[in-house]
Design a protein around this motif. Structure first.
Motif, PDB file in Angstrom:
ATOM      1  N   MET A  74      41.977  45.970  32.986  1.00 28.43           N
ATOM      2  CA  MET A  74      42.575  45.653  34.295  1.00 28.43           C
ATOM      3  C   MET A  74      41.675  44.661  35.041  1.00 28.43           C
ATOM      4  O   MET A  74      40.466  44.885  35.176  1.00 28.43           O
ATOM      5  N   PHE A  75      42.234  43.577  35.481  1.00 24.04           N
ATOM      6  CA  PHE A  75      41.454  42.548  36.167  1.00 24.04           C
ATOM      7  C   PHE A  75      41.101  42.998  37.589  1.00 24.04           C
ATOM      8  O   PHE A  75      41.861  43.715  38.225  1.00 24.04           O
ATOM      9  N   ASP A  76      39.907  42.560  38.066  1.00 25.32           N
ATOM     10  CA  ASP A  76      39.449  42.945  39.402  1.00 25.32           C
ATOM     11  C   ASP A  76      40.100  42.044  40.463  1.00 25.32           C
ATOM     12  O   ASP A  76      39.563  40.992  40.829  1.00 25.32           O
ATOM     13  N   PHE A  77      41.257  42.466  40.955  1.00 24.51           N
ATOM     14  CA  PHE A  77      41.967  41.648  41.941  1.00 24.51           C
ATOM     15  C   PHE A  77      41.242  41.605  43.288  1.00 24.51           C
ATOM     16  O   PHE A  77      41.433  40.688  44.067  1.00 24.51           O
ATOM     17  N   GLN A  78      40.406  42.625  43.535  1.00 27.80           N
ATOM     18  CA  GLN A  78      39.699  42.663  44.806  1.00 27.80           C
ATOM     19  C   GLN A  78      38.817  41.421  44.993  1.00 27.80           C
ATOM     20  O   GLN A  78      38.821  40.789  46.053  1.00 27.80           O
ATOM     21  N   LEU A  79      38.098  41.057  43.914  1.00 29.33           N
ATOM     22  CA  LEU A  79      37.223  39.882  43.979  1.00 29.33           C
ATOM     23  C   LEU A  79      38.062  38.623  44.208  1.00 29.33           C
ATOM     24  O   LEU A  79      37.702  37.739  44.997  1.00 29.33           O
ATOM     25  N   LEU A  80      39.205  38.563  43.514  1.00 26.19           N
ATOM     26  CA  LEU A  80      40.092  37.410  43.655  1.00 26.19           C
ATOM     27  C   LEU A  80      40.594  37.301  45.112  1.00 26.19           C
ATOM     28  O   LEU A  80      40.588  36.226  45.716  1.00 26.19           O
ATOM     29  N   ILE A  81      40.974  38.449  45.662  1.00 24.59           N
ATOM     30  CA  ILE A  81      41.479  38.470  47.049  1.00 24.59           C
ATOM     31  C   ILE A  81      40.385  38.018  48.030  1.00 24.59           C
ATOM     32  O   ILE A  81      40.618  37.180  48.899  1.00 24.59           O
ATOM     33  N   GLU A  82      39.176  38.545  47.834  1.00 18.66           N
ATOM     34  CA  GLU A  82      38.065  38.175  48.739  1.00 18.66           C
ATOM     35  C   GLU A  82      37.773  36.674  48.646  1.00 18.66           C
ATOM     36  O   GLU A  82      37.492  36.010  49.648  1.00 18.66           O
ATOM     37  N   THR A  83      37.856  36.134  47.426  1.00 17.01           N
ATOM     38  CA  THR A  83      37.572  34.708  47.221  1.00 17.01           C
ATOM     39  C   THR A  83      38.662  33.851  47.866  1.00 17.01           C
ATOM     40  O   THR A  83      38.377  32.797  48.441  1.00 17.01           O
ATOM     41  N   LEU A  84      39.901  34.322  47.785  1.00 17.37           N
ATOM     42  CA  LEU A  84      41.009  33.609  48.444  1.00 17.37           C
ATOM     43  C   LEU A  84      40.788  33.595  49.954  1.00 17.37           C
ATOM     44  O   LEU A  84      40.950  32.560  50.607  1.00 17.37           O
ATOM     45  N   ILE A  85      40.394  34.739  50.492  1.00 17.21           N
ATOM     46  CA  ILE A  85      40.182  34.828  51.947  1.00 17.21           C
ATOM     47  C   ILE A  85      39.061  33.865  52.368  1.00 17.21           C
ATOM     48  O   ILE A  85      39.153  33.207  53.398  1.00 17.21           O
ATOM     49  N   ARG A  86      38.026  33.723  51.519  1.00 17.17           N
ATOM     50  CA  ARG A  86      36.927  32.787  51.840  1.00 17.17           C
ATOM     51  C   ARG A  86      37.349  31.331  51.642  1.00 17.17           C
ATOM     52  O   ARG A  86      36.674  30.416  52.076  1.00 17.17           O
ATOM     53  N   GLY A  87      38.448  31.117  50.922  1.00 14.12           N
ATOM     54  CA  GLY A  87      38.923  29.748  50.674  1.00 14.12           C
ATOM     55  C   GLY A  87      38.026  28.977  49.732  1.00 14.12           C
ATOM     56  O   GLY A  87      37.946  27.750  49.814  1.00 14.12           O
ATOM     57  N   ASP A  88      37.370  29.696  48.816  1.00 19.92           N
ATOM     58  CA  ASP A  88      36.458  29.044  47.859  1.00 19.92           C
ATOM     59  C   ASP A  88      37.278  28.568  46.648  1.00 19.92           C
ATOM     60  O   ASP A  88      37.507  29.333  45.694  1.00 19.92           O
ATOM     61  N   ILE A  89      37.724  27.318  46.707  1.00 15.03           N
ATOM     62  CA  ILE A  89      38.662  26.816  45.692  1.00 15.03           C
ATOM     63  C   ILE A  89      38.074  26.841  44.273  1.00 15.03           C
ATOM     64  O   ILE A  89      38.702  27.383  43.354  1.00 15.03           O
ATOM     65  N   PRO A  90      36.854  26.284  44.041  1.00 21.23           N
ATOM     66  CA  PRO A  90      36.338  26.288  42.655  1.00 21.23           C
ATOM     67  C   PRO A  90      36.215  27.702  42.092  1.00 21.23           C
ATOM     68  O   PRO A  90      36.602  27.956  40.947  1.00 21.23           O
ATOM     69  N   LYS A  91      35.699  28.633  42.909  1.00 21.40           N
ATOM     70  CA  LYS A  91      35.528  29.999  42.407  1.00 21.40           C
ATOM     71  C   LYS A  91      36.889  30.656  42.158  1.00 21.40           C
ATOM     72  O   LYS A  91      37.082  31.338  41.147  1.00 21.40           O
ATOM     73  N   LEU A  92      37.830  30.440  43.071  1.00 16.55           N
ATOM     74  CA  LEU A  92      39.145  31.094  42.942  1.00 16.55           C
ATOM     75  C   LEU A  92      39.889  30.578  41.702  1.00 16.55           C
ATOM     76  O   LEU A  92      40.447  31.376  40.934  1.00 16.55           O
ATOM     77  N   THR A  93      39.890  29.262  41.506  1.00 15.02           N
ATOM     78  CA  THR A  93      40.598  28.730  40.332  1.00 15.02           C
ATOM     79  C   THR A  93      39.923  29.239  39.053  1.00 15.02           C
ATOM     80  O   THR A  93      40.595  29.552  38.073  1.00 15.02           O
ATOM     81  N   GLY A  94      38.590  29.371  39.109  1.00 14.05           N
ATOM     82  CA  GLY A  94      37.851  29.926  37.955  1.00 14.05           C
ATOM     83  C   GLY A  94      38.289  31.357  37.673  1.00 14.05           C
ATOM     84  O   GLY A  94      38.515  31.739  36.514  1.00 14.05           O
ATOM     85  N   LEU A  95      38.433  32.140  38.721  1.00 15.93           N
ATOM     86  CA  LEU A  95      38.843  33.545  38.556  1.00 15.93           C
ATOM     87  C   LEU A  95      40.263  33.649  37.987  1.00 15.93           C
ATOM     88  O   LEU A  95      40.541  34.506  37.153  1.00 15.93           O
ATOM     89  N   VAL A  96      41.138  32.760  38.465  1.00 12.08           N
ATOM     90  CA  VAL A  96      42.521  32.781  37.964  1.00 12.08           C
ATOM     91  C   VAL A  96      42.531  32.450  36.461  1.00 12.08           C
ATOM     92  O   VAL A  96      43.196  33.120  35.663  1.00 12.08           O
ATOM     93  N   LYS A  97      41.733  31.451  36.093  1.00  9.88           N
ATOM     94  CA  LYS A  97      41.662  31.078  34.669  1.00  9.88           C
ATOM     95  C   LYS A  97      41.095  32.225  33.837  1.00  9.88           C
ATOM     96  O   LYS A  97      41.555  32.501  32.732  1.00  9.88           O
TER      97      LYS A  97
END
Ligand code: B1M
Length: 210
Positions: free
Chosen positions: A1-24
């Motif tokens: 199960m993927f950690d969506f919490q980290l993804l959500i926190e990164t989206l809220i911070r608006g960190d594009i490179p990290k968020l796209t990395g997490l999605v990949k």
């Protein structure tokens, strides 16, 4: 199960490179694109909305989150939607005048395109006469109107009225949507249908074209 919490926190911070990395990374681990969208990105934007409402986040920060979300939607685009469907028709879609929200409308446009529709996405803040002109120019079968603000919902009715006045109401089915929009409102303003999300919008569009 993927950690969506980290993804959500990164989206809220608006960190594009990290968020796209997490999605990949989520995709590489076999997480379905739809799940990433629903449980990560849309869930994150809901929190952004709450923070905005409580003045815990301000417009520039919300815009960064929105940009980050859009960057991820671009990655997910080819993997979302139903493939191989035969529903056909030309759809003009846009966000009504006075309203600048486009993330949800773009998701709807994407789902329609991947369901076999020819989609003309007019963008945001579009006046009734712009919709009418585009329906005419493209000889469209359907009009999709999006509004995210209670203050711009009346513009949906004005747009439908303009289509009626243009004499083209019989040739186009009209679908409306956006967070504050309801089936009741759609009925009141004379739309042919309402969809609460992008997936149901594609289903509804196919049903309306039958
Ligand atoms: Co705005 N904003 N915003 N905002 N913003 C909301 C909508 C709000 C609910 C936040 C809040 O206060 N909780 C609130 C509206 C309150 C209301 O009227 N009920 C609000 C406000 C008040 C404002 C401003 C007035 C803030 C200000 O300036 N004081 C201002 C207005 C600007 C304007 O439009 N004139 C403003 C500005 C902005 C930004 C520009 C900063 C940015 C938009 C960036 C962009 O879109 N490019 C922004 C954002 C990002 C939001 C939130 C946080 C997120 C919206 C979003 O993208 N959601 C939002 C809070 C929230 O919704 N949680 C908020 C994710 C998206 C996938 O969902 O758009 O609902 P959604 O789309 C769904 C469905 O609704 C449906 O399918 C989509 C996919 O499943 N759907 C359709 C949408 N269109 C459809 C069409 C269809 C069918 C289905 O058929 C054609």
């Amino acid at each position: 199960m993927f950690d969506f919490q980290l993804l959500i926190e990164t989206l809220i911070r608006g960190d594009i490179p990290k968020l796209t990395g997490l999605v990949k990374e989520a995709l590489a681990r076999g997480t379905p694109a739809q799940e990433i969208l629903d449980n990560g990105l849309i869930a994150g934007m809901d929190i952004v909305g709450e923070k905005m409402e409580n003045a815990d986040m301000f417009i520039p920060e919300v815009l960064m989150s929105a940009k980050a979300m859009n960057a991820c939607v671009e990655i997910l685009k080819p993997l979302l939607g139903e493939q191989g469907l035969v529903a056909k028709g030309k759809v003009v879609i846009g966000t009504v005048k006075g309203d600048l929200h486009d993330i949800g409308k773009n998701l709807v446009a994407m789902m329609l395109a991947s369901s076999g529709f020819e989609v003309y996405n007019l963008g945001v803040d579009r006046a009734p006469d712009q919709f009418v002109a585009e329906i005419k120019a493209k000889n469209a079968d359907m009009l999709g109107l999006s509004a995210l603000l209670t203050t711009t919902m009346p513009m949906m009715k004005q747009t439908i009225d303009a289509v009626v006045e243009s004499g083209m109401r019989d040739q186009v089915k009209i679908m409306v949507g956006g967070a504050p929009v309801t089936q009741k409102f759609a009925d009141e303003i004379g739309a042919d249908g309402f969809a609460p999300d992008a997936g149901s919008a594609a289903k509804l569009a196919k049903a309306l074209m039958k």
